[in-house]
Design a protein around this motif. Structure first.
Motif, PDB file in Angstrom:
ATOM      1  N   THR A   1     -14.821  13.623 -10.368  1.00  0.00           N
ATOM      2  CA  THR A   1     -14.488  15.050 -10.402  1.00  0.00           C
ATOM      3  C   THR A   1     -13.574  15.482  -9.259  1.00  0.00           C
ATOM      4  O   THR A   1     -13.208  16.659  -9.173  1.00  0.00           O
ATOM      5  N   ALA A   2     -13.221  14.567  -8.383  1.00  0.00           N
ATOM      6  CA  ALA A   2     -12.284  14.892  -7.290  1.00  0.00           C
ATOM      7  C   ALA A   2     -10.870  14.999  -7.850  1.00  0.00           C
ATOM      8  O   ALA A   2     -10.561  14.482  -8.928  1.00  0.00           O
ATOM      9  N   HIS A   3      -9.995  15.654  -7.103  1.00  0.00           N
ATOM     10  CA  HIS A   3      -8.624  15.869  -7.564  1.00  0.00           C
ATOM     11  C   HIS A   3      -7.642  15.554  -6.435  1.00  0.00           C
ATOM     12  O   HIS A   3      -7.797  16.039  -5.316  1.00  0.00           O
ATOM     13  N   ILE A   4      -6.624  14.754  -6.759  1.00  0.00           N
ATOM     14  CA  ILE A   4      -5.545  14.460  -5.813  1.00  0.00           C
ATOM     15  C   ILE A   4      -4.256  14.990  -6.409  1.00  0.00           C
ATOM     16  O   ILE A   4      -3.790  14.511  -7.448  1.00  0.00           O
ATOM     17  N   GLY A   5      -3.671  16.000  -5.784  1.00  0.00           N
ATOM     18  CA  GLY A   5      -2.428  16.581  -6.273  1.00  0.00           C
ATOM     19  C   GLY A   5      -1.230  15.732  -5.902  1.00  0.00           C
ATOM     20  O   GLY A   5      -1.354  14.595  -5.446  1.00  0.00           O
TER      21      GLY A   5
ATOM     22  N   ARG B   1       0.825  -1.205   0.000  1.00  0.00           N
ATOM     23  CA  ARG B   1       0.000   0.000   0.000  1.00  0.00           C
ATOM     24  C   ARG B   1       0.858   1.254   0.000  1.00  0.00           C
ATOM     25  O   ARG B   1       0.523   2.253  -0.646  1.00  0.00           O
ATOM     26  N   ARG B   2       1.985   1.208   0.714  1.00  0.00           N
ATOM     27  CA  ARG B   2       2.866   2.374   0.741  1.00  0.00           C
ATOM     28  C   ARG B   2       3.534   2.582  -0.620  1.00  0.00           C
ATOM     29  O   ARG B   2       3.734   3.723  -1.052  1.00  0.00           O
ATOM     30  N   VAL B   3       3.870   1.502  -1.282  1.00  0.00           N
ATOM     31  CA  VAL B   3       4.448   1.607  -2.621  1.00  0.00           C
ATOM     32  C   VAL B   3       3.444   2.243  -3.580  1.00  0.00           C
ATOM     33  O   VAL B   3       3.776   3.130  -4.370  1.00  0.00           O
ATOM     34  N   LEU B   4       2.190   1.783  -3.511  1.00  0.00           N
ATOM     35  CA  LEU B   4       1.149   2.358  -4.354  1.00  0.00           C
ATOM     36  C   LEU B   4       0.909   3.830  -4.020  1.00  0.00           C
ATOM     37  O   LEU B   4       0.674   4.648  -4.919  1.00  0.00           O
ATOM     38  N   ALA B   5       0.976   4.165  -2.731  1.00  0.00           N
ATOM     39  CA  ALA B   5       0.799   5.559  -2.323  1.00  0.00           C
ATOM     40  C   ALA B   5       1.888   6.438  -2.917  1.00  0.00           C
ATOM     41  O   ALA B   5       1.625   7.573  -3.369  1.00  0.00           O
ATOM     42  N   LEU B   6       3.113   5.963  -2.932  1.00  0.00           N
ATOM     43  CA  LEU B   6       4.208   6.708  -3.554  1.00  0.00           C
ATOM     44  C   LEU B   6       3.998   6.841  -5.054  1.00  0.00           C
ATOM     45  O   LEU B   6       4.248   7.889  -5.648  1.00  0.00           O
ATOM     46  N   LEU B   7       3.517   5.769  -5.671  1.00  0.00           N
ATOM     47  CA  LEU B   7       3.261   5.791  -7.104  1.00  0.00           C
ATOM     48  C   LEU B   7       2.188   6.816  -7.461  1.00  0.00           C
ATOM     49  O   LEU B   7       2.281   7.505  -8.491  1.00  0.00           O
ATOM     50  N   LEU B   8       1.174   6.949  -6.617  1.00  0.00           N
ATOM     51  CA  LEU B   8       0.084   7.874  -6.897  1.00  0.00           C
ATOM     52  C   LEU B   8       0.561   9.317  -7.033  1.00  0.00           C
ATOM     53  O   LEU B   8      -0.069  10.122  -7.732  1.00  0.00           O
ATOM     54  N   ILE B   9       1.646   9.658  -6.367  1.00  0.00           N
ATOM     55  CA  ILE B   9       2.150  11.029  -6.426  1.00  0.00           C
ATOM     56  C   ILE B   9       2.432  11.438  -7.863  1.00  0.00           C
ATOM     57  O   ILE B   9       2.202  12.584  -8.265  1.00  0.00           O
ATOM     58  N   PHE B  10       2.906  10.492  -8.662  1.00  0.00           N
ATOM     59  CA  PHE B  10       3.429  10.830  -9.986  1.00  0.00           C
ATOM     60  C   PHE B  10       2.495  10.462 -11.132  1.00  0.00           C
ATOM     61  O   PHE B  10       2.747  10.834 -12.276  1.00  0.00           O
ATOM     62  N   LEU B  11       1.427   9.725 -10.855  1.00  0.00           N
ATOM     63  CA  LEU B  11       0.529   9.300 -11.918  1.00  0.00           C
ATOM     64  C   LEU B  11      -0.349  10.454 -12.401  1.00  0.00           C
ATOM     65  O   LEU B  11      -0.704  11.347 -11.623  1.00  0.00           O
ATOM     66  N   PRO B  12      -0.747  10.447 -13.676  1.00  0.00           N
ATOM     67  CA  PRO B  12      -1.744  11.415 -14.137  1.00  0.00           C
ATOM     68  C   PRO B  12      -3.072  11.169 -13.439  1.00  0.00           C
ATOM     69  O   PRO B  12      -3.354  10.068 -12.962  1.00  0.00           O
ATOM     70  N   GLN B  13      -3.918  12.182 -13.406  1.00  0.00           N
ATOM     71  CA  GLN B  13      -5.103  12.178 -12.563  1.00  0.00           C
ATOM     72  C   GLN B  13      -6.034  11.002 -12.847  1.00  0.00           C
ATOM     73  O   GLN B  13      -6.484  10.314 -11.927  1.00  0.00           O
ATOM     74  N   ARG B  14      -6.322  10.727 -14.109  1.00  0.00           N
ATOM     75  CA  ARG B  14      -7.264   9.662 -14.425  1.00  0.00           C
ATOM     76  C   ARG B  14      -6.728   8.302 -13.986  1.00  0.00           C
ATOM     77  O   ARG B  14      -7.458   7.488 -13.420  1.00  0.00           O
ATOM     78  N   LEU B  15      -5.453   8.065 -14.232  1.00  0.00           N
ATOM     79  CA  LEU B  15      -4.849   6.800 -13.822  1.00  0.00           C
ATOM     80  C   LEU B  15      -4.750   6.717 -12.305  1.00  0.00           C
ATOM     81  O   LEU B  15      -4.901   5.644 -11.705  1.00  0.00           O
TER      82      LEU B  15
ATOM     83  N   ARG C   1      -8.712  25.579 -11.364  1.00  0.00           N
ATOM     84  CA  ARG C   1      -7.986  26.114 -12.523  1.00  0.00           C
ATOM     85  C   ARG C   1      -6.483  26.171 -12.248  1.00  0.00           C
ATOM     86  O   ARG C   1      -5.665  25.882 -13.101  1.00  0.00           O
ATOM     87  N   TRP C   2      -6.140  26.562 -11.002  1.00  0.00           N
ATOM     88  CA  TRP C   2      -4.732  26.649 -10.645  1.00  0.00           C
ATOM     89  C   TRP C   2      -4.070  25.263 -10.653  1.00  0.00           C
ATOM     90  O   TRP C   2      -2.960  25.092 -11.147  1.00  0.00           O
ATOM     91  N   LEU C   3      -4.803  24.271 -10.125  1.00  0.00           N
ATOM     92  CA  LEU C   3      -4.265  22.910 -10.114  1.00  0.00           C
ATOM     93  C   LEU C   3      -4.103  22.358 -11.523  1.00  0.00           C
ATOM     94  O   LEU C   3      -3.134  21.635 -11.809  1.00  0.00           O
ATOM     95  N   ASP C   4      -5.027  22.705 -12.416  1.00  0.00           N
ATOM     96  CA  ASP C   4      -4.922  22.214 -13.790  1.00  0.00           C
ATOM     97  C   ASP C   4      -3.691  22.781 -14.500  1.00  0.00           C
ATOM     98  O   ASP C   4      -3.096  22.129 -15.366  1.00  0.00           O
ATOM     99  N   LYS C   5      -3.293  23.987 -14.100  1.00  0.00           N
ATOM    100  CA  LYS C   5      -2.107  24.602 -14.723  1.00  0.00           C
ATOM    101  C   LYS C   5      -0.806  24.092 -14.130  1.00  0.00           C
ATOM    102  O   LYS C   5       0.250  24.185 -14.749  1.00  0.00           O
ATOM    103  N   SER C   6      -0.857  23.582 -12.886  1.00  0.00           N
ATOM    104  CA  SER C   6       0.370  23.169 -12.198  1.00  0.00           C
ATOM    105  C   SER C   6       0.830  21.802 -12.646  1.00  0.00           C
ATOM    106  O   SER C   6       0.136  21.078 -13.327  1.00  0.00           O
TER     107      SER C   6
END
Length: 231
Positions: free
Chosen positions: A32-36, A2-16, A226-231
């Motif tokens: 429609t939720a967003h995880i940065g 689970r920790r490995v997957l959590a680290l992976l989530l940091i770098f994945l595109p939003q849909r994935l 909008r700010w998150l979409d640009k970042s």
């Protein structure tokens, strides 16, 4: 794993990121939720429509993170729990969870100790920066750790640099002034609290726009998105 997957989530595109979180971690993330780009190591995560976790947050070792529609955790927050499976705290009813009501907000640079439950009501806000919420305590008489939940009522607000101690409560439609320390359960709604310990200073008019900010909050969420979409 689970920790490995959590680290992976940091770098994945939003849909994935959504697909991995929902399928492999068992989370419930609305489309429609967003995880940065934040580290989220939590047993169960539920994010409603438009809920957002911004960048550079560390959220770990909670049993549950529950964010209702439009709830927002902005950036650079440390939200650290003590899982119920750990035997440090004896209370079987301890609930290391962060629960955020509709459009509740945690802004920037705050520290939340989620040894026990922290609950933010609808439109509640931990505003400004550098506030701390503590849910653990130490009984000096018997030298034992304990914990108690902390609640911030609907439309309640903490300004910058506040401290909420274990077992405290901020009533709905109340404001805690910057730099204050809440050491007891505050009771009166529509009240400004200030000081160490925080005490009522004056009543607040019910007509304050902040207590009726449905439209404004929706605008804020749109700007953040909008700010998150640009970042």
């Amino acid at each position: 794993m689970r920790r490995v997957l959590a680290l992976l989530l940091i770098f994945l595109p939003q849909r994935l990121k959504h697909a991995v979180a929902n399928r492999f971690l068992g989370w419930d993330i609305h489309p429609t939720a967003h995880i940065g780009r934040s580290l989220v190591v939590v047993g169960k995560v539920t994010m409603g429509p438009g809920a957002q976790i911004g960048p550079l947050n560390v959220i770990r070792d909670l049993d549950e993170l529950r964010m209702a529609e439009g709830a927002n955790i902005s950036s650079r927050n440390w939200i650290i729990g003590v899982p119920s499976s750990w035997g440090i705290y004896p209370d079987p009813k301890r609930d290391p969870s962060l629960v955020m009501g509709e459009y509740a907000v945690i802004t920037t640079g705050h520290e939340l100790d989620v040894t026990d439950r922290i609950e933010l009501g609808k439109q509640a806000a931990i505003a400004g920066f550098r506030s701390a919420i503590l849910t653990h305590n130490l009984n000096l008489v018997n030298d034992r750790f304990g914990s108690s939940k902390v609640t911030l009522g609907d439309y309640g607000v903490l300004m910058s640099g506040c401290t909420l101690q274990s077992g405290t409560n901020v009533p709905a439609r109340s404001i805690v002034s910057a730099g204050s320390v809440v050491a007891t359960k505050l009771k009166a709604e529509l009240t400004l609290y200030r000081g160490n310990p925080a005490e009522p200073v004056r009543e607040l008019p019910e007509r304050l726009a902040f207590f009726h900010r449905e439209g404004r909050q929706a605008q804020i969420e749109a700007e953040v998105r909008r700010w998150l979409d640009k970042s």
